[in-house]
Design an enzyme around this catalytic site. Structure first.
Site, short mmCIF file in Angstrom:
data_model
loop_
_atom_site.label_atom_id
_atom_site.label_comp_id
_atom_site.label_asym_id
_atom_site.label_seq_id
_atom_site.Cartn_x
_atom_site.Cartn_y
_atom_site.Cartn_z
CD GLU A 103 -3.07 -1.29 2.45
OE1 GLU A 103 -3.95 -1.36 2.19
OE2 GLU A 103 -2.39 -1.03 3.68
C1 TNX Z 1 -4.63 -4.25 4.32
S1 TNX Z 1 -3.15 -6.68 3.90
C2 TNX Z 1 -3.41 -3.98 4.96
C3 TNX Z 1 -3.26 -3.72 6.33
C4 TNX Z 1 -4.84 -3.47 6.88
C5 TNX Z 1 -5.53 -4.49 6.61
C6 TNX Z 1 -6.80 -4.64 7.32
C7 TNX Z 1 -1.95 -5.43 3.91
C8 TNX Z 1 -0.60 -5.99 3.47
N1 TNX Z 1 -2.39 -4.15 4.31
O1 TNX Z 1 -2.60 -2.37 6.58
O2 TNX Z 1 -4.51 -3.46 8.45
O3 TNX Z 1 -5.68 -4.51 5.13
O4 TNX Z 1 -7.56 -5.71 6.93
#
Ligand code: TNX
Length: 538
Positions: A352
């Site tokens: 992200e």
């Molecule tokens: C996505 S999964 C994220 C996390 C959040 C999560 C909540 C991932 C690699 N990144 O930062 O906590 O969704 O479900």
């Protein structure tokens, strides 16, 4: 009281010979000696063959008399390996309730009497390092493996055959009968993992140990700790002390966070290792880094430290990837954590990142991969890292439903499968759930169970899948009780997805076996969700 209860060796050595107790109509038992204050306990009635999760490769119930465990039962470890001895003591700890003192444990016994429990490392290594062969007959129990890990999994199976009440701290002495059975077993995947996000909310050492205990019961062998995020930095780094002096104080919602000292982290690593679980440390980068950025202004491109962050939005933070000081920082962090971590992996996050071009992102991950390898570890990253020039030793952790990683697999990358719409334990069960998120959907137990990691994604077959992992993000979860309510029963479903042969497993059979775990979890005080999909045994 710590669990399980290990038999102190001295007490075990004091075991006096007592007559064998049996619980079948076919033999004439002499009552087991009991302390006078003890109420008589009813003889156990062997139930239908106990429910095992994860399902073993082969289970053949026998038709003879059960094996009777008594205070006189001796456990022999026919291997000089101290880890094999540890497994035997783990088993003895489960059996302490058999009488005023539990069975004795002897390493390398010269003569083994009939009626003993014998652990040995005689299994053909071709069966696999984690395989085991368990045979229970009225004349004795034999557990064979090719490594102590296999013995440990055999003991977890035996444990699920034992009466659930043994798991209760206040269980009273009682005779135990183990139904005759022959089990051969080995895992489908090498990586059977869980992830705990200790950054959004902090969970102390005892909570992590509790989670490790529950993973061990289900033959899982990796605990990935998400040790840093925007809301908090959770591990002491001696060369960058503000990470914890400042960056560890916060957590989601503005409550006080916390962190593991290096000594505490070592304690977690050692506790996990005793249960044949590797700790996989994750420091998320270059995004999800507000806690680090707010502790050190020089990690920010503008040299200004942002305030601590306690909300749950993602994608706004980023290390300054164009500044060499950032790589010095990463090098120090990877070096210190790698030195404390015996397992071969370092997870560098990589998810992200909304502030970089793909090219800058890929270049950053390439450099981090080099740093990780320089410190003797293999890189793991969330599925975005497929954009980088990954080495064959690096591993991609798939999480975004629908992402295509067939090309990466074709180039030789191995994958850990954590599809958010199946394996994310922080997703709600149904619209009535009040904890958890639902961005990837709502996941009832059946959804968590009914998928095949080797056919989930085009171009990613069995040979490219290292295994399965169930992440648990803790934006909405502040206590271990809340964590347990999201993890169980779904973690048991994921454990079976990772361990059991695909062709042998199916929902209709699984839900019955899962329902059979209820009494054990209850005895252990697990705060599990009573899913209406599962026929829970009282
Ligand atoms: C996505 S999964 C994220 C996390 C959040 C999560 C909540 C991932 C690699 N990144 O930062 O906590 O969704 O479900």
């Amino acid at each position: 009281m710590p669990w399980p209860r290990f038999v102190p060796r001295l007490a075990a050595a004091l075991v006096v010979a007592a007559s064998l107790t049996s619980c079948t109509a076919s033999s004439k038992p002499k009552p087991a000696p009991r302390p006078p204050s003890q109420e008589p306990t009813p003889a156990p009635t062997p139930a239908p063959f106990p429910a095992l999760v994860p399902l073993p490769v082969s289970v053949r119930p026998g038709d003879g008399a059960p094996f009777a465990v008594s205070p006189a039962t001796a456990i022999f470890v026919q291997s000089p390996d101290p880890r094999a001895m540890f497994v035997a003591e783990f088993l003895a700890g489960l059996l302490t309730t058999v009488g005023p003192v539990g069975p004795s444990v002897t390493q390398m016994g010269a003569s083994i009497p009939e009626g003993s429990v014998v652990l040995s490392l005689d299994l053909d290594p071709a069966a696999g390092e984690e395989a085991y062969d368990l045979s229970v007959a009225s004349t004795g129990v034999s557990l064979k493996a090719s490594s102590p890990a296999g013995l440990f999994y055999g003991v977890q199976t035996l444990r699920q055959i034992l009466p659930p009440i043994l798991e209760h701290d206040a269980a009273r002495p009682r005779p135990i009968a183990i139904p005759p059975v022959r089990i051969t077993d080995r895992p489908r995947f090498a990586w059977r993992g869980a992830m705990l996000d200790v950054a959004r909310h902090f969970f102390g050492v005892e909570d992590v140990k509790r989670y490790l205990d529950l993973l061990a019961l289900h033959k899982m062998n990796r605990l990935h700790l998400h040790l840093s995020d925007d809301q908090g930095w959770r591990i002491e780094i001696k060369s960058w002390p503000n990470l914890t002096a400042m960056g560890a104080r916060s957590e989601v919602g503005g409550t006080v966070g916390g962190f593991y000292t290096q000594e505490q982290y070592k304690e977690i690593v050692a506790y996990a290792r005793e249960r044949f679980i590797d700790i996989v440390p994750e420091i998320d980068m270059p995004g999800h880094t507000n806690a680090a950025l707010s502790s050190y202004p020089e990690l920010n491109c503008d040299g200004v430290a942002p305030p601590p962050y306690t909300d749950i939005k993602v994608g706004f933070s980023c290390l300054c990837v164009s500044d060499e000081r950032t790589y010095g920082f990463i090098d120090d962090v990877v070096r210190e954590i790698s030195a404390l971590t015996p397992g071969p992996f370092f997870h560098a996050g990589g998810d992200e990142v909304k502030k970089l071009t793909d090219a800058d992102y890929a270049q950053f991950i390439n450099r981090v991969q080099d740093i990780v390898e320089r410190h003797g570890k293999r890189l793991i990253g969330w599925d975005e890292v497929a954009l980088a020039a990954l080495h064959p030793a690096s591993v991609i952790q798939h999480w975004r439903p629908g992402t295509a990683l067939g090309a990466a697999a074709a180039k030789g990358s191995k994958l850990i499968m954590s599809p958010a719409n199946r394996a994310y334990l922080d997703m709600q069960y149904d619209p009535a759930s009040f904890l958890g998120l639902f961005w990837a959907g709502r996941i009832e137990v059946r959804d968590a169970y009914s998928w095949d990691p080797a056919t989930l994604m085009e171009g990613v077959g069995e040979g490219s899948v290292l295994g399965v992992e169930a992440p648990l993000w803790t934006e909405t979860l502040a206590t271990i009780r809340e964590v347990e309510s999201m993890a169980f029963p779904r973690l048991a479903a994921i454990a079976e997805v990772a361990w059991s042969p695909q062709a042998a497993r199916g929902w209709d059979d699984f839900k019955i076996r899962l329902g059979g775990q209820g009494p054990r979890w209850q005895a252990m005080g697990v705060n599990f969700y009573r899913s209406p999909q599962v026929p829970w045994r009282p």
